[in-house]
Design a protein around this motif. Structure first.
Motif, short mmCIF file in Angstrom:
data_model
loop_
_atom_site.label_atom_id
_atom_site.label_comp_id
_atom_site.label_asym_id
_atom_site.label_seq_id
_atom_site.Cartn_x
_atom_site.Cartn_y
_atom_site.Cartn_z
N THR A 13 -6.14 14.33 4.92
CA THR A 13 -6.67 13.12 5.56
C THR A 13 -6.24 13.07 7.03
O THR A 13 -7.06 12.78 7.92
CB THR A 13 -6.20 11.86 4.81
OG1 THR A 13 -6.60 11.96 3.44
CG2 THR A 13 -6.80 10.60 5.41
N LEU A 14 -4.97 13.37 7.29
CA LEU A 14 -4.50 13.38 8.68
C LEU A 14 -5.27 14.43 9.50
O LEU A 14 -5.62 14.20 10.66
CB LEU A 14 -2.99 13.67 8.74
CG LEU A 14 -2.06 12.55 8.27
CD1 LEU A 14 -0.61 13.03 8.24
CD2 LEU A 14 -2.18 11.31 9.16
N GLY A 38 1.92 8.21 3.71
CA GLY A 38 1.37 8.82 4.92
C GLY A 38 2.41 8.84 6.04
O GLY A 38 2.60 9.86 6.71
N ILE A 39 3.11 7.73 6.21
CA ILE A 39 4.13 7.64 7.25
C ILE A 39 5.26 8.62 6.97
O ILE A 39 5.76 9.30 7.87
CB ILE A 39 4.64 6.17 7.36
CG1 ILE A 39 3.55 5.32 8.03
CG2 ILE A 39 5.94 6.10 8.15
CD1 ILE A 39 3.84 3.84 8.07
N ARG A 59 -3.17 15.56 -0.14
CA ARG A 59 -4.22 14.61 0.24
C ARG A 59 -3.88 13.91 1.55
O ARG A 59 -4.75 13.68 2.39
CB ARG A 59 -4.45 13.59 -0.89
CG ARG A 59 -5.21 14.19 -2.07
CD ARG A 59 -5.96 13.14 -2.88
NE ARG A 59 -5.06 12.19 -3.52
CZ ARG A 59 -4.45 12.39 -4.69
NH1 ARG A 59 -4.65 13.52 -5.35
NH2 ARG A 59 -3.66 11.49 -5.19
N VAL A 60 -2.60 13.59 1.73
CA VAL A 60 -2.19 12.96 3.00
C VAL A 60 -2.47 13.91 4.16
O VAL A 60 -3.08 13.53 5.18
CB VAL A 60 -0.69 12.57 2.97
CG1 VAL A 60 -0.23 12.18 4.37
CG2 VAL A 60 -0.45 11.43 2.00
N ILE A 110 4.18 12.13 7.90
CA ILE A 110 4.23 12.29 9.36
C ILE A 110 5.67 12.56 9.81
O ILE A 110 5.95 13.46 10.60
CB ILE A 110 3.67 11.03 10.07
CG1 ILE A 110 2.16 10.92 9.85
CG2 ILE A 110 3.99 11.06 11.57
CD1 ILE A 110 1.55 9.59 10.28
N LYS A 111 6.60 11.75 9.28
CA LYS A 111 7.99 11.89 9.70
C LYS A 111 8.64 13.19 9.22
O LYS A 111 9.64 13.63 9.78
CB LYS A 111 8.80 10.67 9.23
CG LYS A 111 8.44 9.42 10.03
CD LYS A 111 9.10 8.19 9.50
CE LYS A 111 10.56 8.14 9.86
NZ LYS A 111 11.19 6.91 9.31
N THR A 134 0.11 4.25 -0.46
CA THR A 134 -0.49 5.37 0.27
C THR A 134 -0.09 5.36 1.74
O THR A 134 0.13 6.40 2.35
CB THR A 134 -2.02 5.31 0.16
OG1 THR A 134 -2.36 5.33 -1.21
CG2 THR A 134 -2.68 6.48 0.87
N LEU A 135 0.01 4.15 2.30
CA LEU A 135 0.37 4.04 3.71
C LEU A 135 1.82 4.48 3.91
O LEU A 135 2.14 5.23 4.85
CB LEU A 135 0.17 2.58 4.16
CG LEU A 135 0.32 2.29 5.66
CD1 LEU A 135 -0.56 3.22 6.49
CD2 LEU A 135 -0.04 0.83 5.94
N GLU A 136 2.70 4.05 3.02
CA GLU A 136 4.10 4.48 3.09
C GLU A 136 4.20 6.00 2.98
O GLU A 136 4.92 6.65 3.74
CB GLU A 136 4.90 3.83 1.95
CG GLU A 136 6.36 4.25 1.98
CD GLU A 136 7.15 3.78 0.76
OE1 GLU A 136 6.60 3.01 -0.06
OE2 GLU A 136 8.32 4.19 0.64
N LEU A 194 0.84 -1.19 0.00
CA LEU A 194 0.00 0.00 0.00
C LEU A 194 0.88 1.25 0.00
O LEU A 194 1.34 1.73 1.02
CB LEU A 194 -0.92 0.00 1.22
CG LEU A 194 -1.83 -1.22 1.36
CD1 LEU A 194 -2.52 -1.24 2.71
CD2 LEU A 194 -2.86 -1.25 0.23
#
Lengths: 254, 254
Positions: free
Chosen positions: B48-49, B13-14, B44-45, B17-18, B9-11, B7
C-alpha cells in the motif's frame, strides 16, 4: 497488487495527516472536507492518531504533534543523511559562502533532503521537505538528465510545464536538448527559472553501483555573483562535494 | 475512545514506516520482525505504501521514498515554523556565532523542530526531528518548568533518569528544585549533562495566550566559552529571540 492487498485505511490516515498542511488546527469536519472523506471515517483516523500521540485536540479542534516528525525522519535516518551528506555540504557552503542542498526526485518534483543555509536574505525560504518542479531547477534537470529515456518520457507526460518568470523554459524540446547537454557536461546551470536573479549549479551524486541517486547544488543571486564566478569558482568545489558525497554512500539507494 | 473507533491498520502502517529507522532496505520479513507483525500484514502495508509512492522495492527489499518527508513536514508546515521562528534563530546564531534551536516537548523527550547550525565541530549532529530526554537538556527543563504540577508528576512517573556523564543530575528531588529556580529566573542553564563540555541556555516561547509552547536555546562548548560569557553575552540575546518568536506566533499552539 491485488485489490484485497490495498489498505484503504492507511491511505485515509495519510490523507488526514496531510490535511494539516492547510491549517494548524482543524475540526473533524474541516479535515474531512479537505480529504474528501466522510466525517465518521475522519473522526476515527484522528482519534487513532491522538491515541498514538501523533495528534492532539482541544475545544473540538485537532492538531498534529511534534511526534509526526519521526515519520518523515524515518526516511532521513534510513539514509543516514546527517553522516553521509551534511559534512560535505557544510564544507562546500563554508568555502563559497552560499547555501548548498541535496535533492532527490519524487514523481515530477525535487525534494530537499539536506540543506546547509548561509545567513543571507532568501536563505531560509527552502527547508528540508520542500518540493519544487524538476524542470525549473538545476537539481531537477540533473536528476532528469540521468534518468532513462522511458522515465524522461513519463516525466513529460505527467509534468505541467508552466512559467515562474518570463525566462522559465517550458518548451519540452528545449528542456530535452538541455538534458542532453547536462549529461555530456556532468553538471547543470540554471538562471532566472524560478525567480529572476536566482542562479544555481547542480551535479549528480552516485551510489555504490554508480547510479545517480541524488543531486547536489549551490545557489546564489546575480546581485552578488556572475555566471563566470559560478563556473570558475563554485563549479570545481561543487563537483568535489558531489564526489565526496558519492564516496560516502556505501550502500545502494533505490 | 471506543475500541471500535481504533484503526489498527493505521497503527500498523506507522509501525512499518518506523521500522526503517533501523536500516535503509528491509525485506517484508525483516520489517515484520521489527514491528512484531505477521508477514502478510506487513506485506499489505508495504504494498500500500508503495502504491501511494511512500515506499519502493527492488530485489525483494523495500525502502522509503523522499515523499515520506511530506508527512513529517505536515507538522512543520502547519506551525509555519519557517516564517515564525527561523528568522529569529538565524539572527541569534549570527550574533553569537553559535547554533540555536527550537524544541517542543513530546512525552518525556524534547524534539527539535527548528535549528540553525553554525559551522563548527559537533554542529551537525543534531537535526530537526532529533529527540533527547527532557531532564538532561536546558530546553527540556524549561518546558518541564512551565508544565502543570500534574504534568510534572506524570513526567517523573514515566521518565527513566539515567546518567549520560558523571555530572548528569538524575535525582528527582534535585531536578524538581531546579525546575522551580528556572520558573523563577525565566531561563535555564545546563552544563555537562549530556556530554562533558557542552553548555546551553534555554528560554520559554509563548503563544498568543501566553502559554509556554516551545523552548529556544543556544549551545556552546566550554572549550570556547565560559558560564560568565554565556550569561553576560548570550542570555540577553536569547531572551530577545524568545520574545521575538513569541510575538510572531499569532495563533494558539496546543
Amino acid at each position: 497488487m491485488k485489490e484485497s492487498d490495498y489498505l484503504k485505511t492507511l491511505e485515509r490516515g495519510i490523507n488526514v495527516i496531510k490535511s494539516f498542511q492547510h491549517a494548524p488546527h482543524l475540526t473533524i469536519s474541516e479535515s474531512a472536507k479537505i480529504c474528501g472523506l466522510s466525517r465518521p471515517v475522519t473522526r476515527r483516523v484522528l482519534l487513532t492518531l491522538q491515541k498514538l500521540g501523533y495528534a492532539t485536540s482541544r475545544d473540538g479542534k485537532f492538531s498534529l504533534t511534534p511526534r509526526m516528525l519521526s515519520l518523515g525522519y524515518s526516511y532521513l535516518f534510513s539514509l543516514n543523511i546527517w553522516e553521509t551528506a551534511t559534512p560535505s555540504l557544510e564544507a562546500l557552503s563554508e568555502k563559497i559562502q552560499e547555501s548548498s542542498s541535496l535533492c532527490k526526485l519524487d514523481d515530477t518534483e525535487v525534494v530537499y533532503v539536506a540543506r546547509v543555509p548561509v545567513n543571507k536574505i532568501m536563505s531560509h525560504s527552502l527547508a528540508i521537505g520542500t518540493r519544487l518542479p524538476a524542470y525549473a531547477t538545476s537539481m531537477g534537470k540533473v536528476l532528469l538528465a540521468y534518468s532513462t529515456n522511458e522515465q524522461i518520457d513519463r516525466y513529460f507526460q505527467k509534468a505541467e510545464l508552466k512559467p515562474f518568470t518570463d525566462k522559465t523554459i517550458i518548451e519540452e524540446e528545449k528542456i530535452r536538448e538541455e538534458l542532453k547537454n547536462i549529461r555530456q557536461n556532468g553538471w547543470a546551470f540554471s538562471r532566472d527559472q524560478l525567480e529572476i536573479g536566482l542562479m544555481s549549479i547542480a551535479a549528480p551524486v552516485r551510489d555504490v553501483r554508480g547510479e545517480v541517486v541524488a543531486a547536489v547544488n549551490c545557489s546564489t543571486h546575480s546581485g552578488r555573483s556572475s555566471r563566470e564566478k559560478v563556473e570558475k569558482e563554485f563549479l570545481p568545489l561543487l563537483l568535489e562535494a558531489a564526489e565526496s558525497i558519492s564516496k560516502s554512500i556505501d550502500f545502494e539507494i533505490f
